[in-house]
Design an enzyme around this catalytic site. Structure first.
Site, PDB file in Angstrom:
ATOM      1  N   ASP A   1      -3.016  -9.345   9.325  1.00  0.00           N
ATOM      2  CA  ASP A   1      -2.081 -10.063   8.460  1.00  0.00           C
ATOM      3  C   ASP A   1      -0.744 -10.279   9.159  1.00  0.00           C
ATOM      4  O   ASP A   1      -0.125 -11.339   9.057  1.00  0.00           O
ATOM      5  CB  ASP A   1      -1.821  -9.293   7.159  1.00  0.00           C
ATOM      6  CG  ASP A   1      -3.075  -8.748   6.505  1.00  0.00           C
ATOM      7  OD1 ASP A   1      -3.900  -8.174   7.231  1.00  0.00           O
ATOM      8  OD2 ASP A   1      -3.211  -8.887   5.278  1.00  0.00           O
TER       9      ASP A   1
ATOM     10  N   ASP B   1      -0.856  -4.802   5.988  1.00  0.00           N
ATOM     11  CA  ASP B   1      -1.823  -5.708   5.363  1.00  0.00           C
ATOM     12  C   ASP B   1      -1.518  -5.893   3.879  1.00  0.00           C
ATOM     13  O   ASP B   1      -0.865  -5.079   3.243  1.00  0.00           O
ATOM     14  CB  ASP B   1      -3.247  -5.156   5.523  1.00  0.00           C
ATOM     15  CG  ASP B   1      -3.385  -3.767   4.916  1.00  0.00           C
ATOM     16  OD1 ASP B   1      -2.453  -2.956   5.099  1.00  0.00           O
ATOM     17  OD2 ASP B   1      -4.401  -3.493   4.251  1.00  0.00           O
ATOM     18  N   GLU B   2      -2.033  -6.984   3.364  1.00  0.00           N
ATOM     19  CA  GLU B   2      -2.108  -7.239   1.926  1.00  0.00           C
ATOM     20  C   GLU B   2      -0.809  -6.977   1.180  1.00  0.00           C
ATOM     21  O   GLU B   2      -0.775  -6.211   0.224  1.00  0.00           O
ATOM     22  CB  GLU B   2      -3.220  -6.370   1.304  1.00  0.00           C
ATOM     23  CG  GLU B   2      -4.581  -6.658   1.872  1.00  0.00           C
ATOM     24  CD  GLU B   2      -5.677  -5.823   1.198  1.00  0.00           C
ATOM     25  OE1 GLU B   2      -6.696  -6.412   0.827  1.00  0.00           O
ATOM     26  OE2 GLU B   2      -5.499  -4.604   1.066  1.00  0.00           O
ATOM     27  N   VAL B   3       0.254  -7.612   1.605  1.00  0.00           N
ATOM     28  CA  VAL B   3       1.526  -7.452   0.904  1.00  0.00           C
ATOM     29  C   VAL B   3       1.595  -8.467  -0.226  1.00  0.00           C
ATOM     30  O   VAL B   3       1.421  -9.669  -0.021  1.00  0.00           O
ATOM     31  CB  VAL B   3       2.711  -7.643   1.871  1.00  0.00           C
ATOM     32  CG1 VAL B   3       4.027  -7.426   1.135  1.00  0.00           C
ATOM     33  CG2 VAL B   3       2.582  -6.687   3.047  1.00  0.00           C
TER      34      VAL B   3
ATOM     35  N   HIS C   1       0.820  -1.220   0.000  1.00  0.00           N
ATOM     36  CA  HIS C   1       0.000   0.000   0.000  1.00  0.00           C
ATOM     37  C   HIS C   1       0.848   1.262   0.000  1.00  0.00           C
ATOM     38  O   HIS C   1       0.485   2.255   0.653  1.00  0.00           O
ATOM     39  CB  HIS C   1      -0.943   0.002   1.213  1.00  0.00           C
ATOM     40  CG  HIS C   1      -2.061  -0.993   1.090  1.00  0.00           C
ATOM     41  ND1 HIS C   1      -3.171  -0.769   0.330  1.00  0.00           N
ATOM     42  CD2 HIS C   1      -2.210  -2.233   1.617  1.00  0.00           C
ATOM     43  CE1 HIS C   1      -3.976  -1.823   0.405  1.00  0.00           C
ATOM     44  NE2 HIS C   1      -3.414  -2.728   1.171  1.00  0.00           N
TER      45      HIS C   1
END
Lengths: 538, 534
Positions: free
Chosen positions: B382, B329-331, B269
């Site tokens: 995460d 998050d969301e890597v 992000h």
């Protein structure tokens, strides 16, 4: 000098030029929404200085100084074109500005003089706009067409990074694909303050909508303050003083709409959707029965009483005089037969009339009487498709509004085959919000994609965006409507072939949304990104 | 005279009285949102005259005249309590000359400080003839009590103001009650943030989680790295938060008893970061050559950690609160995997092919930087999920859908604190995502010890910005976020029924409209004063 007729002047190959523009990609001047029918623009641009900018009437124009519709539009569009402009104090603040002293004038010529009248269903909205050095020539058959042309001109003007205004050399020939381009607002489920309606009318004009369908009353409340039957709103509105539309409120909406070239079509939906009517009008609604006795609840309007039709005639007489337009929406949708069925007097009437057990016949009987009342008042009635669907004698009908989901074009086809005019609403129900109901859903609609003759297709007079009010009031009306309704607006105004691609439309719509924000319209974002001027109305 | 301690004064049977009130149905005075923990009210009512109405400090109060938080609150709540009042109009009004005063006593003096995660928000409010006594341990508790008092006052049809005799003992069930705004997907003008803070105070929210930067834009104007916003914002002048904008938001929030938790989400992000900071992001490779695109922050370079330390040092000094949200998050591992230097680094570190280890390595370094700056780090779930060495973590925010309570349980079993966000994602609008969906949430409905449940410090409403900006922020947030607010503040048993809550929430929405908050309708109906801000 503006030429006498722009239409005859264009000699260049429009298509070729359009290709050039498309090749160079979108720049500010292409961003007119809805897309004009023929649009040629050049890279040559002219600076505009608000202090040397004028609107004027050309000598041959039928409408001249003193035409209220255009005089007001000049004022309005001046502010829309130059949103930064603040008249300079005589202290000499103007010295700070970069002076661009070349004057620019928008010269208007209108063939017919309609300055004092209301727009009608036949009003031409065609206009030609030609922008060249020092002047723009706007020709139109009516003042309503001139309004559309002014809107287009206002969208052609843009600011560079330093804030200077420019307009590019352009030639536009434009007219709507569909004559009826409406938005329905529902002021019964939630009351909308007059200001919210007026603001919506402003935004409608920016997208070239031309009909405000005012679903003014329904089950939940009766905010229309009737001169003849004041109890309807004093007992049927959410509040008898604060949640009503007085006669002057209604007049204000109608005259405001007129100035924008928008017709107001009132809807007094019956015989269903009338619970609120019963509070102020005794014996109008059908008493429902349970186990042989009146249960104290009420159903649709009572079609078995002569008094019903006397009442409806008086009410409609009033409404017809209040609303100057020729269309009158009679509703007629979603009639629940169970209450009629429970009522012994209704059943007796059915027997007398020879309807047997077919309540659709009773409904048709009622609607036919109501249509006749409306016709006698010299109004064209619009009905929801339900009326067409159950009515065997359709000759009395004129305009049918198709609203049900499913194969709506099948229904459109059935209606035009019966020789009736169609307004299409099904694909443009905007009550559901969210990413799954985004603008592309309302753009990818093809109202004429059914097999039928040219003549039949001409019976599809237009379409309508419906914003029902169950979950909508003044707090969320604007972001729910805009810019999604603008997607429908382009479908209804522009050439279908030139506007068949969502991808091509997206950058123009993004730009148009930013214009709406700049004009104070709370239009929600389409996706991630930004506008130079974000919404500041918080 | 206000008694010394309201808590000891109540002798009557509260439950019995409450039953009487419930029996008589909802009237205006019950309509406090979120519902106070203990709420007794009588039908006896006292007229209030704006011209003879005062706020005052009691002698024993630690905060007295000159306390900025309360002085400002008195002004604010006077207007909220008497929305019609215009000075000078008085001759036309029916005069009610009996004075009424709200007397405030605060145990501790926090007038100059910021609210913290341990700040008490407890208050007692007792309304009787001529006066209301408001006792609180802190000024923050006093603010909550003022909000409650403002909701107790109502107008009759002629416009006169009344308040009923009432006794309230109140405190929040959860200490952390937050709202996330995302100013990266769309820029939100400062005014939109301030207005949201106002509305948050009306629902007794106490944390503004500022998801200030993300892939799409970097509007935070850094003193240390001005290029981050000058190159990474949507526009370098108009779409940024200057240092004074940020200070303004923080101090405005403080006056409302709201903490501001900044989030600088990394290593994913972060696309917008790369525009203003060279070599920060990982270059992605395609067929062995750099493709020109970039992935997450490059965890293999020492320069990355120097940069992050400098940036976080600045951010830590700008945001006074003790919490700092690190994201995590969301890597997406694909870019790291494509990059030969990253793979070489993996080998050197002995991570094999396990990119989760690389991510854990990165996060641990970032957490350590944050800890050294004396901040408590919050991470998205995460980080907890892939991280084997969890000892460095403190607070985990659970956001994924599915069995979120299973995740909550896992986190508290590991001894970490939890903020619950999963059930309160408000980005989806519409009738299917109505307030009841956000009300019927039971954050503690998992099997665990009392101690474990205490680790659930609260919850958060997330309003992600993909489809939200200043045009639709308010109606999308309110009143649905208020449903979450009641869940987080009030007693679960007393607020377990959607049907019982509905009339109060309808009333509360009308109050929000009256206060200028664009709160959307719950269903068909009307408010006495509709939204007039069009």
């Amino acid at each position: 000098m503006c030429p006498v007729d722009v239409r005859r002047r264009l000699r260049i190959n429009d298509v070729f030029l359009l290709l050039i523009i498309l090749k160079f990609g979108l720049h500010a001047v292409d961003a007119v929404w809805p897309l004009p029918q023929t649009f040629t623009s050049w890279t040559e641009r002219y600076p505009l200085n608000p202090q040397h900018f004028h609107f004027g009437y050309r000598g041959r124009s039928a409408a001249l100084e003193g035409c209220p519709v255009l005089d007001a539009a000049f004022k309005r569009y001046f502010s829309l074109i130059f949103p930064d402009y603040a008249p300079v104090c005589p202290t000499g603040n103007d010295k700070l500005r970069i002076r661009e002293d070349k004057p620019f004038s928008v010269e208007i010529a209108v063939d017919g003089h309609y300055c004092e009248s209301y727009p009608t269903e036949d009003s031409s909205e065609r206009y030609n706009l030609s922008v060249s050095a020092g002047q723009a020539c706007l020709n139109a058959e009516t003042v309503w067409g001139a309004l559309r042309g002014l809107e287009t001109f206002s969208q052609l003007v843009y600011q560079d990074d330093s804030g200077s205004y420019f307009v590019n050399k352009s030639d536009i020939k434009d007219f709507p694909s569909f004559q009826f381009r409406g938005i329905l607002l529902d002021t019964s489920r939630h009351y909308l303050p007059v200001q919210a309606i007026l603001k919506t009318l402003d935004a409608m004009a920016y997208s070239k909508f031309n009909v405000f369908h005012w679903h003014i009353v329904d089950d939940q409340s009766f905010p229309y303050q009737s001169r003849t039957f004041p109890d309807l709103s004093s007992k049927g509105a959410f509040h008898p003083m604060t949640h009503i539309y007085t006669q002057s409120d209604v007049r204000r909406v109608i005259s405001y709409a007129r100035m924008l070239g928008i017709r107001v079509v009132p809807e007094f939906d019956s015989p269903g959707h009338t619970k609120s009517w019963g509070k102020g009008q005794l014996d109008l609604l059908t008493p429902c029965y349970r186990r042989g006795i009146a249960s104290g609840t009420f159903g649709p309007i009572n079609p078995a009483l002569a008094s019903t039709y006397q009442f409806m005639e008086s009410l409609f007489k009033e409404v017809s005089s209040v609303f100057p337009g020729s269309y009158f929406h009679l509703g007629g949708d979603e009639v629940d037969f169970s209450c009629w069925r429970s009522n012994p007097y209704i059943r007796a009437f059915m027997q007398k009339m020879g309807f047997g057990d077919d309540f659709a016949k009773l409904q048709a009987f009622y609607i036919e009487k109501i249509v006749n009342i409306t016709t006698a008042l010299n109004k064209t009635s619009i009905v929801w498709q339900d009326v067409f669907d159950y009515n065997e004698r359709r000759s009395s009908l004129s305009v049918v509004e198709v609203w049900k989901q499913g194969c709506y074009l099948c229904e459109v086809r059935r209606v035009v085959k019966a020789g009736l005019r169609v307004i299409l609403a099904s694909p443009w129900y905007l009550d559901l919000p969210g990413p799954t109901h985004n603008w592309a859903r309302y753009y990818n609609v093809w109202p004429l994609a059914f097999s039928g003759s040219e003549e039949q297709k001409r019976l599809v007079i237009g379409g309508e965006v419906c914003l029902w009010g169950e979950y909508v009031d003044a707090t969320n009306l604007s972001p729910r409507l805009w810019p999604r309704a603008s997607a429908a607006a382009e479908r209804l105004w522009s050439d279908e072939k030139q506007t068949s691609s969502v991808e091509n439309a997206l950058p123009r719509l993004l730009d148009f949304r930013c214009k709406l924000l700049r004009r104070g319209i709370q239009a929600e974002p389409l996706n991630v990104g930004h506008c130079r001027h974000e919404y500041q109305g918080v």
